[in-house]
Motif scaffolding. Structure first.
Motif, mmCIF file in Angstrom:
data_model
loop_
_atom_site.group_PDB
_atom_site.id
_atom_site.type_symbol
_atom_site.label_atom_id
_atom_site.label_comp_id
_atom_site.label_asym_id
_atom_site.label_seq_id
_atom_site.Cartn_x
_atom_site.Cartn_y
_atom_site.Cartn_z
ATOM 1 N N ARG A 227 0.853 -1.181 0.000
ATOM 2 C CA ARG A 227 0.000 0.000 0.000
ATOM 3 C C ARG A 227 0.891 1.234 0.000
ATOM 4 O O ARG A 227 1.972 1.235 0.598
ATOM 5 N N PRO A 228 0.473 2.310 -0.663
ATOM 6 C CA PRO A 228 1.308 3.523 -0.691
ATOM 7 C C PRO A 228 1.660 3.992 0.712
ATOM 8 O O PRO A 228 0.829 3.974 1.621
ATOM 9 N N GLY A 229 2.922 4.388 0.882
ATOM 10 C CA GLY A 229 3.357 4.938 2.152
ATOM 11 C C GLY A 229 3.772 3.917 3.182
ATOM 12 O O GLY A 229 3.960 4.261 4.355
ATOM 13 N N THR A 230 3.965 2.654 2.776
ATOM 14 C CA THR A 230 4.331 1.607 3.735
ATOM 15 C C THR A 230 5.699 0.995 3.439
ATOM 16 O O THR A 230 6.035 -0.063 3.951
ATOM 17 N N ASP A 231 6.507 1.672 2.647
ATOM 18 C CA ASP A 231 7.788 1.110 2.212
ATOM 19 C C ASP A 231 8.744 0.872 3.372
ATOM 20 O O ASP A 231 9.470 -0.132 3.393
ATOM 21 N N ALA A 232 8.789 1.789 4.335
ATOM 22 C CA ALA A 232 9.719 1.615 5.452
ATOM 23 C C ALA A 232 9.343 0.386 6.272
ATOM 24 O O ALA A 232 10.215 -0.398 6.678
ATOM 25 N N ALA A 233 8.065 0.216 6.529
ATOM 26 C CA ALA A 233 7.628 -0.983 7.254
ATOM 27 C C ALA A 233 8.021 -2.242 6.495
ATOM 28 O O ALA A 233 8.446 -3.247 7.097
#
Length: 694
Positions: A227-233
């Motif tokens: 999902r957009p915005g979850t790359d760090a996780a």
């Protein structure tokens, strides 16, 4: 300029290089018959182009870019209201004299910082892209930081951790790697030749991480679709999976990184199941990707799109930590790449920009603050726009247009074509195209040096960017030698800094050369150009700048019900906003579209080709529905780069972006935009009257 000998029929072929904002930096050939350019094509001797151009360049370099009807042919002076696009021809001498007088008055009042200039990658050739900064350094102007509209968060994040963002892996080592991980880049659109040629050289699997099912993702062996915005996780989840299988490189971590212990607890907590819940990526896919990458040696291509989110800097720090934790840095077949910069080939950019001409450190503002800056008469009295089209590419589109309409703002636009931005200018100065002068191009992917060789005379009265600012410096009575250095002298100085031994004519005869005979391994031996000499996962410099000390496993919350995240990636048929005025390109683009996942289309009652309006508190955009699995539930995809004035609505996707800044470096968070669907018109319904409520 170097040509092959003309044939008896009067044919000549000139090698040159495409200087667009693209990873490919394609070699080209310009075919001339009896002195007239007949065709621009790919150079068969170029390792990447291999005799062809991408579709967009093939169309426009044989279309609008050589069209006397579309090119700006003479300096113009405004005669109508700002934004009306009414101009009259004026001589170069008259235009430059008036501009110089106005600048001189502002400088005499001590208000030189109110002279604003904005530029970016209308060309990435060295002289035309950077030499004009000498002039602005000399007069004390304020620069609109170009990277803040595109990729600044990623640059600063990597500079803090690794000491540089511009020393990436050598693409030639792809045949030494076990796998390639492409994170947030879509070379199928933004590097079409690297997609077709370089990526095919990868002997192992290709894994793509992207919220969109791009052409690159569809070709991958494994696509993780967070999902957009979850790359760090996701990065932390990948590190957890690698750690579970004993694939973290503890020796490398101990010897060559600083602060890894501070994030071990976060890694331990980031189980694949927990990460799956945060990101939407199946736990088994997380394990599979981690296994492939951590075993290595692996290459990590970090795309610019990934860091255009509210916490894009943190996402980049987390992704880079994955490379460090698995030891995929500093050895053949491994490494990460954001960009390969000029310094990787020996070029000192100060040679081009002459920062010593500035009496004080130049002031800068973010593109996120551009509209507000231009709306303030005290902050902005003069505006130069060159090498970019801010009305198509900058945020707060409505507010920006209102600011550009200020009658007391002197606006000088330098461009090849009339654009949405030039419509507001007081003076429009015609720029020459890359086919019309010599320059150097350095790929920001391959470690090459390329000649941009003059293939034709400038059309009409157009001039190269650098010559325009030389003449303006003369009109102002400035006498600094740096403001008048010739292209030939500068080309010789720049080439002397590189490993290439020869003249510009020698380079032009070959087109493109590899800078080094050997393959390069950045950060070899685990040595980094940071204060500690190590990769700083926990970074005191970041903390001192007000950023978190370490990366952390952040995930943006999904949009609330009835709202959708908008991603605005690169189009197949444009290069940012370049090419958006070519008639054949416009036919390929068709009407503005929003890609909607089939699940959302069903729940919203949408069908293919429905006309809808997406809106938020900033703006409204009319688009046509394309039901497509490229999107994912809760997310719309609207490609960037369209020229607002060429669409019926008069706006493009940036009308929805309020200019919110990312977590690092006042950079763009354009991929954090949220919208609602406020109007739907089926083909069988009557049109909604303008201004009427839905």
């Amino acid at each position: 300029m170097t040509r092959t000998p003309a044939s008896p029929a009067g044919r000549a072929i000139i090698k040159t290089t495409c200087p667009r904002d693209c990873y490919d930096a394609c070699g080209m050939t310009v075919v001339k018959d009896d002195g007239v350019v007949r065709r621009v094509g790919g150079d068969p001797d170029h390792a990447i182009a291999q005799g062809t151009l991408c579709g967009k360049c093939a169309v426009t370099y044989n279309g609008a870019w050589r069209s006397a009807e579309q090119r700006l042919m003479t300096p113009l002076r405004r005669v109508g209201a700002k934004g009306a696009g009414r101009f009259e021809p004026v001589s170069w001498d008259a235009a430059l004299a008036d501009i110089a007088t106005h600048l001189g008055g502002v400088i005499a009042e001590g208000a030189q910082k109110s002279i604003i200039h904005t530029h970016y990658t209308g060309t990435v050739a060295l002289i035309s892209g950077w030499y004009p900064i000498r002039f602005f350094n000399r007069i004390g102007a304020t620069e609109v930081d170009p990277d803040t509209v595109c990729n600044k968060a990623g640059h600063v994040a990597l500079e803090l951790m690794l000491g540089t963002s511009l020393d990436g892996f050598d693409p030639e080592t792809v045949d030494e790697t076990a796998m390639v991980l492409i994170w947030g880049a879509n070379p199928a659109h933004s590097a079409p030749h690297q997609f077709k040629t370089w990526l095919r050289r990868a002997k192992g699997p290709v894994v793509v991480i992207d919220p969109i099912a791009t052409g690159t993702a569809r070709r991958a062996d494994l696509h993780l679709k967070p999902r957009p915005g979850t790359d760090a996780a996701l990065a932390f989840g990948l590190m957890h999976a690698a750690a579970t299988e004993g694939l973290l490189d503890e020796a490398f971590i101990a010897a060559h990184t600083a602060g890894f212990e501070e994030i071990r607890a976060d890694i331990a907590a980031a189980t694949p199941e927990r990460t799956a819940g945060l990101t939407g990526v199946p736990a088994d896919d997380i394990r599979a990707a981690a296994r492939l990458y951590a075993r290595g040696p692996s290459l990590l291509w970090l795309g610019q799109g990934m860091q255009r989110q509210p916490r894009g800097g943190n996402a980049f720090r987390a992704a880079a930590t994955l490379a460090l934790a698995t030891g995929n840095v500093g050895k053949p077949g491994a490494g990460l790449l954001y960009m390969n910069g000029p310094a990787a080939r020996g070029i000192d950019m100060a040679t081009l920009t002459a920062p010593h001409l500035a009496a004080a450190p130049p002031a800068a503002v973010s593109h996120m603050d551009l509209a507000a800056t231009l709306a303030d008469p005290a902050a902005a009295r003069v505006l130069f726009t060159w090498n970019n089209n801010i009305m198509a590419s900058s945020p707060q589109q409505a507010a920006l247009g209102a600011a550009l309409a200020r009658e007391d703002l002197l606006h000088v636009a330098v461009d090849i074509f009339h654009t949405d931005t030039t419509r507001y200018a007081d003076y429009v100065l015609p720029a020459a195209s890359f086919l019309e002068f010599d320059d150097l191009v350095l790929s920001y992917f391959d470690l090459t040096i390329s000649a941009q060789a003059k293939a034709m005379e400038p059309m009409g009265e157009s001039l190269p960017n650098q010559e325009i600012f030389r003449r303006l410096a003369a009109a102002m009575g400035l006498d600094d030698p740096e403001l008048f250095e010739t292209d030939a002298a500068l080309l010789a100085r720049l080439l002397a800094q590189t490993p290439f031994t020869g003249t510009f004519a020698d380079l032009a005869a070959r087109g493109t050369v590899r800078a080094f005979p050997e393959r390069r391994v950045p950060f070899a031996g685990g040595v980094f150009p940071t204060a500690s000499g190590k990769a700083e996962i926990a970074c005191a410099a970041a903390e001192a700048a007000g950023y978190p000390r370490t990366p952390y496993p952040h995930a943006d919350a999904p949009p609330p019900s009835g709202r959708f995240r908008v991603l605005s990636p690169a189009s197949l048929w444009q290069m940012n906003s370049s090419y958006g005025n070519d008639e054949k390109i416009l036919k390929q683009l068709g009407a503005p579209r929003v890609l909607v996942h089939p699940q959302d289309a069903a729940s919203l009652g949408l069908d293919e080709a429905d006309e809808v309006v997406v809106a938020n508190t900033v703006g409204r955009l009319a688009v046509t529905v394309a039901v497509s699995p490229e999107a994912q539930p809760g997310m719309f995809v609207i490609h960037k780069g369209r020229w607002p004035g060429l669409d019926a609505s008069g706006v493009n996707v940036n009308v929805l972006f309020d200019g919110a800044k990312a977590d690092i470096a006042e950079s763009t968070s354009v991929h954090g935009v949220e919208v609602g669907l406020v109007e739907v018109r089926k083909a069988s319904r009557p049109a909604i009257p303008a201004g009427a409520a839905p």
